[in-house]
Design an enzyme around this catalytic site. Structure first.
Site, PDB file in Angstrom:
ATOM      1  N   GLU A   1      27.906  29.566  30.116  1.00  0.00           N
ATOM      2  CA  GLU A   1      27.716  29.617  31.581  1.00  0.00           C
ATOM      3  C   GLU A   1      29.056  29.593  32.324  1.00  0.00           C
ATOM      4  O   GLU A   1      29.159  29.019  33.399  1.00  0.00           O
ATOM      5  CB  GLU A   1      26.825  28.462  32.060  1.00  0.00           C
ATOM      6  CG  GLU A   1      25.356  28.798  32.155  1.00  0.00           C
ATOM      7  CD  GLU A   1      25.071  29.985  33.053  1.00  0.00           C
ATOM      8  OE1 GLU A   1      24.863  31.094  32.500  1.00  0.00           O
ATOM      9  OE2 GLU A   1      25.068  29.834  34.270  1.00  0.00           O
TER      10      GLU A   1
HETATM   11  C1  LIG Z   1      26.209  28.826  21.498  1.00  0.00           C
HETATM   12  C2  LIG Z   1      26.356  29.850  22.577  1.00  0.00           C
HETATM   13  C3  LIG Z   1      25.262  30.210  23.344  1.00  0.00           C
HETATM   14  C4  LIG Z   1      25.392  31.200  24.311  1.00  0.00           C
HETATM   15  N1  LIG Z   1      24.276  31.616  25.002  1.00  0.00           N
HETATM   16  C5  LIG Z   1      24.363  32.720  25.783  1.00  0.00           C
HETATM   17  C6  LIG Z   1      23.185  33.301  26.351  1.00  0.00           C
HETATM   18  O1  LIG Z   1      22.069  32.805  26.178  1.00  0.00           O
HETATM   19  N2  LIG Z   1      23.319  34.432  27.070  1.00  0.00           N
HETATM   20  C7  LIG Z   1      24.525  35.019  27.292  1.00  0.00           C
HETATM   21  O2  LIG Z   1      24.557  36.050  27.945  1.00  0.00           O
HETATM   22  N3  LIG Z   1      25.672  34.485  26.796  1.00  0.00           N
HETATM   23  C8  LIG Z   1      25.600  33.362  26.032  1.00  0.00           C
HETATM   24  N4  LIG Z   1      26.739  32.822  25.485  1.00  0.00           N
HETATM   25  C9  LIG Z   1      28.033  33.455  25.741  1.00  0.00           C
HETATM   26  C10 LIG Z   1      28.968  32.617  26.602  1.00  0.00           C
HETATM   27  O3  LIG Z   1      28.542  32.600  27.919  1.00  0.00           O
HETATM   28  C11 LIG Z   1      30.370  33.195  26.397  1.00  0.00           C
HETATM   29  O4  LIG Z   1      30.776  32.846  25.091  1.00  0.00           O
HETATM   30  C12 LIG Z   1      31.362  32.707  27.426  1.00  0.00           C
HETATM   31  O5  LIG Z   1      31.069  33.248  28.683  1.00  0.00           O
HETATM   32  C13 LIG Z   1      32.805  33.081  27.065  1.00  0.00           C
HETATM   33  O6  LIG Z   1      32.928  34.399  26.699  1.00  0.00           O
HETATM   34  P1  LIG Z   1      33.669  34.796  25.331  1.00  0.00           P
HETATM   35  O7  LIG Z   1      33.049  33.994  24.257  1.00  0.00           O
HETATM   36  O8  LIG Z   1      33.652  36.258  25.208  1.00  0.00           O
HETATM   37  O9  LIG Z   1      35.145  34.281  25.504  1.00  0.00           O
HETATM   38  P2  LIG Z   1      36.349  35.024  26.266  1.00  0.00           P
HETATM   39  O10 LIG Z   1      35.893  35.506  27.584  1.00  0.00           O
HETATM   40  O11 LIG Z   1      36.977  35.995  25.356  1.00  0.00           O
HETATM   41  O12 LIG Z   1      37.324  33.795  26.465  1.00  0.00           O
HETATM   42  C14 LIG Z   1      38.132  33.246  25.429  1.00  0.00           C
HETATM   43  C15 LIG Z   1      39.074  32.215  26.045  1.00  0.00           C
HETATM   44  O13 LIG Z   1      39.910  32.849  27.009  1.00  0.00           O
HETATM   45  C16 LIG Z   1      39.767  32.249  28.281  1.00  0.00           C
HETATM   46  N5  LIG Z   1      39.802  33.295  29.304  1.00  0.00           N
HETATM   47  C17 LIG Z   1      38.949  34.333  29.443  1.00  0.00           C
HETATM   48  N6  LIG Z   1      39.285  35.087  30.496  1.00  0.00           N
HETATM   49  C18 LIG Z   1      40.387  34.514  31.030  1.00  0.00           C
HETATM   50  C19 LIG Z   1      41.217  34.832  32.143  1.00  0.00           C
HETATM   51  N7  LIG Z   1      40.965  35.872  32.925  1.00  0.00           N
HETATM   52  N8  LIG Z   1      42.266  34.021  32.397  1.00  0.00           N
HETATM   53  C20 LIG Z   1      42.521  32.942  31.626  1.00  0.00           C
HETATM   54  N9  LIG Z   1      41.781  32.609  30.557  1.00  0.00           N
HETATM   55  C21 LIG Z   1      40.720  33.382  30.271  1.00  0.00           C
HETATM   56  C22 LIG Z   1      38.422  31.547  28.240  1.00  0.00           C
HETATM   57  O14 LIG Z   1      38.368  30.466  29.142  1.00  0.00           O
HETATM   58  C23 LIG Z   1      38.350  31.095  26.793  1.00  0.00           C
HETATM   59  O15 LIG Z   1      39.052  29.898  26.637  1.00  0.00           O
HETATM   60  C24 LIG Z   1      26.645  31.800  24.537  1.00  0.00           C
HETATM   61  C25 LIG Z   1      27.752  31.399  23.781  1.00  0.00           C
HETATM   62  C26 LIG Z   1      27.626  30.469  22.800  1.00  0.00           C
HETATM   63  C27 LIG Z   1      28.824  30.120  21.953  1.00  0.00           C
END
Ligand SMILES: Cc1cc2nc3c(=O)[nH]c(=O)nc-3n(C[C@H](O)[C@H](O)[C@H](O)COP(=O)(O)OP(=O)(O)OC[C@H]3O[C@@H](n4cnc5c(N)ncnc54)[C@H](O)[C@@H]3O)c2cc1C
Length: 563
Positions: free
Chosen positions: A368
C-alpha cells in the site's frame, strides 16, 4: 451508522473466534507450513458466520456501512490476531474498492451485493513485475473488442505481481491500460487465459496467499469495465488512498501492540540479577516505553484522520492517510523488533510469537505504498502548503498548539509547538537554499513533518481526554494523565528530531554558511527544545508504572511539565 455497542460486539466476536480457531500454536504451525487457512478466511468472510466483509460494504448493498473509524478498529483487532489473515480479508476490501468508489450503480449492486450475500473473496491486481511504486509504468493492456462499431468487450494481456489472495480469490480487479489510460476490470477466476502462480515463499505474513497472475488474451464483457468509462483507473485508486492507508496504519498499530503486549507480561516474570526485568529502567525505557509513545502518537493521528474522513468535508485526505500509515507501520515494526530483544533468546525462537509478529509487520512498511513513497507524498503536499502560506503553515500550527498549551499545560502542546516552529524554519531554509533539489532532503522532510503532526495530534488527544470529550469509540487504554505523559514524551522526541535532524540535513546539503549558523540555531529554538527535555525520565517512569499497573502504589504522579 454502527453504534458503539454493535462495534464492540463485532470486536468481541472477532476475539472469541480467534481464541477458538486461531490459537497461537495453530498460527505457528500454519506459519511453519507457509499455509493460508483458506477455510478460516472464507468462514470469516461468510455473512452467515463472522461476516467481517459486511462492515466494509455500504448498507444499500447489504452491508453494515462501517465508517472509517469502525474499519480502523476492526483492522487493528485483526492485526493483533494475525496479519496474514488480516491481509487476506483486507484484499477483498481493497479489491472491491474501485467498485465501491468508481462503479456504475448496476455494477455496485451486483458485485458488492455478492460480497455481502455470498462472502466471495476479491484480489486487487495493480502491481506488476516492472510497475511497483511507479504504477504509471504498468504494461498490462486491455484492447477493445468491437462489434458493429460498438465496444462489446476487452481482451486483457499482461502479468501482475505480489497479489494478495492471488491464488484463492473468486474475483479479481485488474488494472490495465486502455486506449485512453489505466482502467479497472472485473475478472472471474478460471476464465480462459487467466492463470495464477504458486504462492510466494515470503519473509512474513505466511498465512496470506500471495501470487503472481498471468493474463493471456483474457476476454471480459464491456460491463466489466469499472464505471463504464475508460481511463479512470488511477483516479479511482487515488480516491481511497486516505481510507486504505488508515487501514494499513491500523495493521502496523495492531501488530506493534500485539508484540508489546507479549513483552510486557513476559518481563514481569523473567527474573535476572535478582528482580523482574519490568523493574529495570534500562530495560523498560529502551524496549517498551518509547515504543508505546510512538504507537500512541500514531494511533492519535489515525483516529483524527479517520474522524475527518468520516466527516466527509475534506476530501480523501491522502496525505493524512500517508502520515498515519508511515508513523504507525514504522512504529509497529520498531516495537516488534524491540519485543524480540525484550524476550532475549526466547524472543528469537518461533515459539514466543514476537518473532513471527516481527516478520509479519515488516510488510506494512512495503505494501500500500512503501515508507519512502509515503515520505515523498507527505513532503510534496506539505511543501506546497509551506510555499502557499509563505512559510507560515507550521508557524500557524505552532500558534494553535501554544493556545492549547495555555488551556492545558502539560499535554505536550507547548513542546509540539516548538517542533512545529522548528519545522517551519527548516523548510524555509530548504526553500531559500533550494535544497529540495536533493531528493534525500525532500524525503527527510517527510519524516520530520510526520513526527511534528503526530506530536500535535497526541497533545490534542490528551487535551480532549482531560475534558472528557474524546470520541466515544476512541481507544481508551490510557487515561488523561497517562495520555498527557505520552504526549510530552513524544513531543520531546519530535521537537529534538526536527531541530537536530533538520539542522543536520540542511547543513549537510550546504544550506547554512558559518556566519548563518548561530542565527539558524536560534531560529530553530534549539535552546528551548533542549530545555523541554527536562522531566523526560520522570514521565517515562510514570508510563512504565501505568503499563505495569504500579500507579496505585506510587505516592504521587509527576507534576505536569509544560514546554
Ligand atoms: C506480501 C505482499 C502483498 C502484496 N499485495 C498486493 C496486492 O494485493 N495488490 C497489489 O497490487 N500489490 C500488492 N503488493 C505489491 C506492493 O504494493 C509493492 O511491492 C509495493 O508497492 C512496492 O513496489 P515494488 O515491490 O515494485 O518495489 P519498488 O517500487 O521497486 O521499490 C523498491 C525500493 O525502492 C524505493 N523506491 C521506489 N521508488 C522510489 C523513488 N521514486 N524514490 C526513492 N525510492 C524509491 C521503495 O521505497 C523501495 O524501498 C504486495 C506486495 C507484497 C510483498
Amino acid at each position: 451508522m454502527i453504534t458503539k455497542k454493535t462495534l464492540n460486539l463485532s470486536l468481541k466476536s472477532l476475539r472469541d473466534f480467534a481464541k477458538k480457531r486461531l490459537p497461537d500454536q495453530d498460527l505457528i504451525d500454519l506459519d511453519n507450513r507457509d499455509e493460508c487457512p483458506v477455510e478460516i478466511v472464507r468462514h470469516m468472510s461468510n455473512p452467515d458466520n463472522l461476516g467481517i466483509q459486511l462492515l466494509f460494504i455500504p448498507e444499500e448493498y447489504g452491508g453494515m456501512g462501517g465508517s472509517t473509524f469502525d474499519v480502523y478498529l476492526i483492522c487493528e483487532q485483526m492485526a493483533r490476531i494475525d496479519l496474514g489473515v488480516a491481509t487476506s480479508l483486507f484484499a477483498t476490501f481493497l479489491g472491491s474498492d474501485p467498485i465501491t468508489f468508481g462503479a456504475t450503480p448496476e455494477q455496485k449492486k451486483k458485485w458488492l451485493g455478492r460480497i455481502a450475500e455470498e462472502g466471495i473473496l476479491f484480489a486487487y491486481g495493480a502491481t506488476e513485475p516492472d510497475a511497483g511504486s511507479d504504477l504509471g509504468a504498468l504494461k498490462t493492456t486491455a484492447d477493445r473488442v468491437e462489434k458493429d462499431g460498438k465496444i462489446v468487450g476487452y481482451k486483457i494481456n499482461g502479468s501482475k505481481q505480489w497479489i494478495s489472495n492471488g491464488g484463492i480469490a473468486d474475483v479479481y480487479t485488474i488494472l490495465a491500460n486502455t486506449a485512453v489510460g489505466p482502467s479497472w476490470f472485473i475478472v472471474d477466476k478460471g476464465v480462459p487465459g487467466f492463470t495464477y502462480d504458486k504462492p510466494e515463499d515470503k519473509h512474513g505474513i505466511r498465512l496470506s496467499n500471495t501470487a503472481a497472475l498471468a493474463l493471456d488474451n483474457v476476454y471480459v464483457d464491456a460491463d466489466r469495465l469499472v464505471g463504464g468509462v475508460e481511463g479512470q483507473g488511477l483516479l479511482q485508486a487515488q480516491l481511497v488512498f486516505g481510507y486504505t492507508r488508515v487501514m494499513v496504519a491500523a495493521f502496523g498499530l495492531g501488530a506493534g501492540w500485539a508484540a508489546l503486549d507479549r513483552a510486557i507480561p513476559y518481563s514481569t516474570k523473567r527474573i535476572q540479577a535478582g528482580s523482574p526485568l519490568s523493574e529495570k529502567q534500562g530495560y523498560t525505557h529502551k524496549l517498551i516505553v518509547p515504543h508505546v509513545a510512538r504507537l500512541e502518537a500514531a494511533r492519535s493521528y489515525i483516529e483524527e484522520t479517520a474522524q475527518r474522513i468520516d466527516a466527509g468535508t475534506e476530501g480523501s485526505l491522502n496525505t493524512e492517510g500517508a502520515i498515519a500509515k508511515y508513523m504507525a507501520t514504522e512504529a509497529g515494526d520498531a516495537a516488534a523488533d524491540a519485543s524480540i530483544q525484550a524476550l532475549g533468546g526466547y524472543g528469537y525462537t518461533h515459539e514466543y510469537m514476537v518473532e513471527k509478529i516481527s516478520r509479519d509487520v515488516r510488510i506494512t512498511r512495503i505494501y500500500e505504498g512503501t515508507s519512502e513513497i509515503m515520505e515523498m507524498t507527505i513532503s510534496r503536499d506539505r511543501w506546497q502548503l509551506h510555499l502557499k502560506t509563505r512559510g507560515q503553515h507550521y508557524h500557524d500550527q505552532a500558534r494553535e498548539l501554544e493556545a492549547l498549551d495555555l488551556q492545558h499545560p502539560g499535554v505536550g502542546a507547548g513542546i509540539a509547538a516548538l517542533a512545529a516552529h522548528a519545522l517551519a524554519e527548516v523548510m524555509e531554509k530548504a526553500r531559500a537554499a533550494r535544497l529540495t533539489r536533493y531528493q534525500h532532503i525532500l524525503l527527510r522532510l517527510g519524516e520530520l513533518i510526520a513526527y511534528t503532526e503526530c506530536a500535535g495530534s497526541l497533545a490534542r488527544r490528551a487535551a480532549l481526554l482531560a475534558e472528557g470529550k474524546l470520541y466515544e469509540k476512541a481507544n481508551d487504554r490510557f487515561d488523561a494523565t497517562a495520555a498527557a505523559a505520552l504526549g510530552r514524551i513524544f513531543a520531546r522526541d519530535a521537537a529534538l528530531r526536527v531541530a537536530e535532524e533538520g539542522l543536520r540535513w540542511v547543513c549537510g546539503a550546504g544550506g547554512v554558511t558559518d556566519s548563518d549558523m548561530a542565527a539558524f540555531e536560534t531560529a530553530l529554538g534549539l535552546h528551548a527544545i533542549h530545555r523541554a527535555q527536562a522531566g523526560l525520565i520522570a514521565d517515562m517512569d510514570y508510563i512504565a508504572d501505568v503499563l505495569y499497573s504500579r500507579v496505585a502504589k506510587r505516592e504521587e504522579v509527576p507534576a505536569l511539565v509544560g514546554a
